[in-house]
Design an enzyme around this catalytic site. Structure first.
Site, short mmCIF file in Angstrom:
data_model
loop_
_atom_site.label_atom_id
_atom_site.label_comp_id
_atom_site.label_asym_id
_atom_site.label_seq_id
_atom_site.Cartn_x
_atom_site.Cartn_y
_atom_site.Cartn_z
N LYS A 1 9.65 15.51 -23.22
CA LYS A 1 9.64 14.69 -24.51
C LYS A 1 9.05 13.29 -23.93
O LYS A 1 7.89 13.24 -23.75
CB LYS A 1 10.94 14.75 -25.41
CG LYS A 1 11.08 16.17 -25.92
CD LYS A 1 11.98 16.31 -26.87
CE LYS A 1 12.12 17.94 -27.35
NZ LYS A 1 13.20 18.54 -27.15
N ASP B 1 21.08 17.87 -19.62
CA ASP B 1 20.00 18.28 -20.11
C ASP B 1 19.51 16.86 -20.78
O ASP B 1 19.75 16.95 -22.16
CB ASP B 1 19.69 19.61 -20.89
CG ASP B 1 18.48 19.89 -21.52
OD1 ASP B 1 17.55 18.80 -21.50
OD2 ASP B 1 18.32 20.92 -22.06
N TYR C 1 20.51 23.54 -27.06
CA TYR C 1 19.35 24.09 -26.85
C TYR C 1 18.66 23.53 -25.37
O TYR C 1 18.77 22.58 -25.14
CB TYR C 1 18.47 23.91 -27.88
CG TYR C 1 17.09 24.46 -27.60
CD1 TYR C 1 16.96 25.88 -27.78
CD2 TYR C 1 15.96 23.60 -27.38
CE1 TYR C 1 15.77 26.43 -27.74
CE2 TYR C 1 14.86 24.29 -27.32
CZ TYR C 1 14.55 25.68 -27.50
OH TYR C 1 13.43 26.18 -27.33
C1 LIG Z 1 13.02 20.08 -26.72
C2 LIG Z 1 14.25 20.55 -25.70
C3 LIG Z 1 14.26 21.39 -24.63
C4 LIG Z 1 12.89 22.27 -24.57
O1 LIG Z 1 11.82 21.40 -24.26
P1 LIG Z 1 10.22 22.00 -24.64
O2 LIG Z 1 9.29 20.85 -23.97
O3 LIG Z 1 10.23 22.15 -26.12
O4 LIG Z 1 10.36 23.10 -23.82
C5 LIG Z 1 15.28 21.72 -23.93
N1 LIG Z 1 16.23 20.83 -23.95
C6 LIG Z 1 16.55 19.98 -24.83
C7 LIG Z 1 18.01 19.26 -24.85
C8 LIG Z 1 15.69 19.53 -25.84
O5 LIG Z 1 15.75 18.90 -27.00
#
Ligand SMILES: *Cc1c(COP(=O)(O)O)cnc(C)c1O
Length: 432
Positions: free
Chosen positions: A272, A244, A149
């Protein structure tokens, strides 16, 4: 030992009202508990390793607001710093020294990052990094992995994990084919598949983006050699490698998965943890690539609230707390105790299960495994996970409401919390 018939009347009332006001009653899909059944609980406050719902029930929390709460919720030092910052204003829309401070901390910590741009969410960071990948290489195609994701931007909603996996949705309606036609996908941990995509699309692939440790299809670590192989392949084909680390940054290690595994990507996205519970994302990497971002270069990306003083303050304080000696050793020890304990109990009580942990990130699948990718993860007994989740919740343990989400611990979780959690898990798993 524990009261299993918790009263959630107020939660139910509030959630029922919410459903008339907001789609599904929530501001983000997985929160609605659709995949585990039952009603979500409505929070009142959080502190340390715990959350309290509006009916006054207390839970041990392994979601940690989906990752940011790595120091524990409402850490007194973070709150004190926020109070001080609040008095000076909530947003400047102009440079502040706080951005320099957090930028330096991020650059010092994350091996690939020589320059950084702050945004407001992980989604935003991933959208921007994709534009930058394409601009720098002058190529359009990208490779992502099934079950990974990267936020909800159009280009990434192809075999995406997290809520998309949770709800079993195909690619979302509203995403034009043109937006995803340049997004190629491969199974995680499958170097041969990536190699084949590079062969079939010579000189067309801008780069590869991945969660170096997957958290959005459940917890799936990289096989030995996978990250190394991607680094070699991208070099060979003049493509960029992008980690990511929105979830893994400052969680798998202070310098993220790239520090842990010793593989340096060209670009990295963060979110995060670096916001300490306020909305922050960031992307960064090689100076020559980052210099293409406006106003230093021609690649446009902007934000009214980006780098705002409250978010920077919470991030700075959170990273300071993580720099204290022994933090990652502690996180690893308690998380190992939890993950190994859960797996052992599941097996002792006769359930097919597999799982694992790295630092403060863990997972348990209800399948005998092994799980190397999303296809493997999907063999899990999700109905059983739903019953497990509900049983844990009713006994005071709040787990992510999906088989396809990783779990998170924090510096506030004690040995006692872990032992209590395992005792509850034994009770629940024995009854399933
Ligand atoms: C949570 C997450 C996102 C998206 O971040 P948001 O702050 O929810 O938009 C993108 N990449 C990874 C790996 C994530 O865990």
């Amino acid at each position: 030992m524990v009261n299993t018939t918790i009263k959630t009347t107020k939660s139910q009332e509030i959630f029922a009202a919410a459903q008339n006001l907001m789609p599904g009653g929530v501001s983000s899909p997985v929160r609605a508990f659709k995949s585990v059944g039952g009603q979500p609980i409505v929070f009142d406050h959080v502190k340390g390793a715990y959350i309290w719902d509006v009916d006054g029930n207390q839970y041990i929390d392994y979601v940690g607001t989906w990752g940011p709460a790595i120091c524990g919720h409402t850490h007194p030092e973070v709150i004190a710093a926020l109070h001080e910052a609040l008095e000076k204003g909530t947003s400047f829309g102009a440079p502040s020294v706080l951005e320099n401070v957090l930028a330096e901390m991020v650059i010092d910590a994350v091996p690939s990052i020589e320059m950084v741009r702050f945004v407001n969410s992980g989604t935003e960071a991933c959208m921007a990094v994709l534009r930058l990948m394409r601009a720098f290489t002058n190529r359009e195609k990208i490779i992502k992995f099934e079950g990974c994701y990267h936020g909800h931007a159009d280009m990434f909603l192809v075999k995406a994990g997290s809520g998309v996996a949770t709800l079993g949705l195909p690619d979302s309606p509203g995403v034009p084919k043109s937006a995803t036609s340049s997004t190629l996908t491969a199974p995680f941990n499958d170097l041969e598949a990536v190699k084949a995509l590079f062969e079939e699309n010579r000189d067309q692939i801008a780069g590869v983006i991945l969660e170096p440790v997957v958290g959005n299809a459940g917890f799936i670590p990289p096989d030995a050699g996978f990250l190394e192989g991607l680094r070699e392949l991208t070099h060979e084909h003049g493509a960029l490698l992008v980690f990511d680390e929105v979830m893994t940054g400052f969680r798998i290690a202070y310098g993220g998965a790239q520090e842990k595994f010793g593989i340096t990507p060209d670009l990295t996205t963060l979110g995060k943890v670096i916001g300490g519970g306020l909305p922050v994302g960031a992307y960064g990497g090689r100076r020559d690539i980052m210099s293409m971002i406006a106003p230093a270069g021609p690649v446009y990306q902007a934000g009214t609230l980006s780098g705002n003083p409250l978010a920077m303050t919470a991030g700075i304080k959170t990273l300071e707390l993580l720099q204290k000696p022994g933090t990652y050793e502690y996180l690893d020890r308690i998380t190992q105790k939890l993950a190994a304990g859960l797996l052992q109990i599941a097996q002792e009580t006769g359930h097919a299960a597999c799982g694992g942990q790295i630092s403060a990130m863990f997972g348990l699948f209800f399948t005998s495994g092994p799980v190397h990718n999303y296809e493997d993860a999907k063999k899990s007994d999700t109905a059983k996970f739903g019953r497990f989740h509900r049983g844990m919740l009713e006994r005071g343990v709040y787990l992510a409401p999906s088989q396809f989400e990783a779990g998170f611990t924090s510096l506030a979780h004690t040995d006692e919390d872990i032992e209590q959690t395992l005792a509850v898990a034994r009770e629940v798993l024995s009854s399933l």
